[in-house]
Motif scaffolding. Sequence first.
Motif, short mmCIF file in Angstrom:
data_model
loop_
_atom_site.label_atom_id
_atom_site.label_comp_id
_atom_site.label_asym_id
_atom_site.label_seq_id
_atom_site.Cartn_x
_atom_site.Cartn_y
_atom_site.Cartn_z
N ASP A 147 -6.46 0.27 2.79
CA ASP A 147 -6.81 1.19 1.70
C ASP A 147 -8.32 1.45 1.64
O ASP A 147 -8.82 2.01 0.66
N LYS A 148 -9.02 1.08 2.69
CA LYS A 148 -10.48 1.28 2.72
C LYS A 148 -10.90 2.40 3.67
O LYS A 148 -11.98 2.96 3.53
N LEU A 203 0.85 -1.18 0.00
CA LEU A 203 0.00 0.00 0.00
C LEU A 203 0.89 1.24 0.00
O LEU A 203 1.89 1.30 0.72
N GLN A 206 -5.65 8.77 2.32
CA GLN A 206 -6.04 7.36 2.19
C GLN A 206 -4.97 6.62 1.41
O GLN A 206 -4.53 7.08 0.35
N LEU A 207 -4.53 5.50 1.95
CA LEU A 207 -3.54 4.68 1.27
C LEU A 207 -4.15 4.05 0.02
O LEU A 207 -5.36 3.79 -0.01
N VAL A 208 -3.31 3.83 -0.99
CA VAL A 208 -3.78 3.16 -2.21
C VAL A 208 -2.83 2.02 -2.55
O VAL A 208 -1.67 2.00 -2.13
N ALA A 209 -3.33 1.06 -3.29
CA ALA A 209 -2.49 -0.06 -3.73
C ALA A 209 -1.36 0.47 -4.60
O ALA A 209 -1.57 1.31 -5.48
#
Length: 454
Positions: free
Chosen positions: A325-326, A267, A345-348
């Motif tokens: 990431d949610k 992430l 917000q974390l992202v892939a």
Amino acid sequence: MNKTLLNIWGAGLSVMLTQGTFVAQGEPTRTVVASPDIRRDATVVAIESALPGVVNINAKSTTKRQGYFYDWWRDAWAPFTQEMPPETSAGSGVIIDEEGYVLTNIHVIEDATEISIKLNDGRVLPAQVVSGTRRSDVALLKIIGQKNDRFNTVRFATDDDLLLGETVIALGNPFGLGGSVSRGILSAKTRRAQAEDGLLDREDWLQTDAAINPGNSGGALINLRGELIGLNVAIYKEGNGIGFAIPIKRVNEAISEIFTPEGAAALWFGARVQAGATGLIVARVEPQSPAGKSGLNKGDIILRVNGQIPRTVFAFNRELLKSGDKEEVNLSIQRGDARQSISLQLVAETTFFNADLIRRKLGCTVQELTPAIALRAGLDSIAGVIITAVDKESPAGAANLGRGMIILGLNNQGINGITSTARFLNNLSRGTAVKASVLAGRPLRRVVVELRVR
């Protein structure tokens, strides 16, 4: 209170004894106060505080005896391999989080197929490797226990809070005998290797005369406050009373690399924090990352993450990972004299660091190596990427790269796959020259080519 009256006729003296009180005729009353146990000095108190968080590690690995022609067919011809009895090694570790995360040396658990942890209370639980690097010789394990298990931890000292000559204590599992302690002094704070003798292969180790024996590797070196100042790592066999430990500053740096949203869960957060005198400080921010887009800046001080006060780099990254990431991550920071709130917000990682980015930078399409492709190429691992197409009038085309060639590294750094390749290229500005280590030709041979990224 019961009193006993004793008449000592020979001395002509009447003595009255009470609990805790001595009374003699003609003398004032004196109270005798029970003194504390003089054995419980600062060393004992420090050990009592830290030892419950030090564990014994048992690592089993399976070795294989290989046939003469095994190298080429090792992944396909089981009859050429004879499994030998498992090898067992013993080491030590330090619990740094109540959920069961354990620090040790990478050489203690490297190639292990089964790891068990023996706690100070006698319980033996399985563990799994989270991450680690040979360069730092630091590995992170996770104890596999019950859902609600909580474990004793060892507190971290502040980076560089070291006094030359101060009393230090080594805790560990020497010779696999179980929990043991030894005391000494801090002999050197920044022991460095000398190139001509090669005694040490890493810089800035702590040196101590506290006994560090085989099996102590990965154990705790603590100060008289019971705080972790180093991770025991080695002894110098040519001299007596010379042991070494990785300083807590380097341990924190290793944690910031091996236990991150990127490394642990793929992430993208896009910032690195480090421990400082005023708390956790943002050391680096990637401009296009979630952290960068949120407005987080280098030099910001982290006060809270999701309402929690992170006292270590590990605790900070653990809170980030809990959000995944949610869910949104809420940070409270201090910038200068002002306090601010930041949300992100974390992202892939694959949503940004992917084959499309590599094509934009180099002009070639790549895919991950598979075990079958690696076998045909005579490679021992699947680290690298294989080129499937090359764009005309591109950096890859100008360097005569072609379909079927395998990129193994960039600028003398190995690449693990598409994500690491894209991450490396993303940090290079347009026109930057990069040297690629490539397998090309028939038969395949290693060559180095220069490309200019676009």
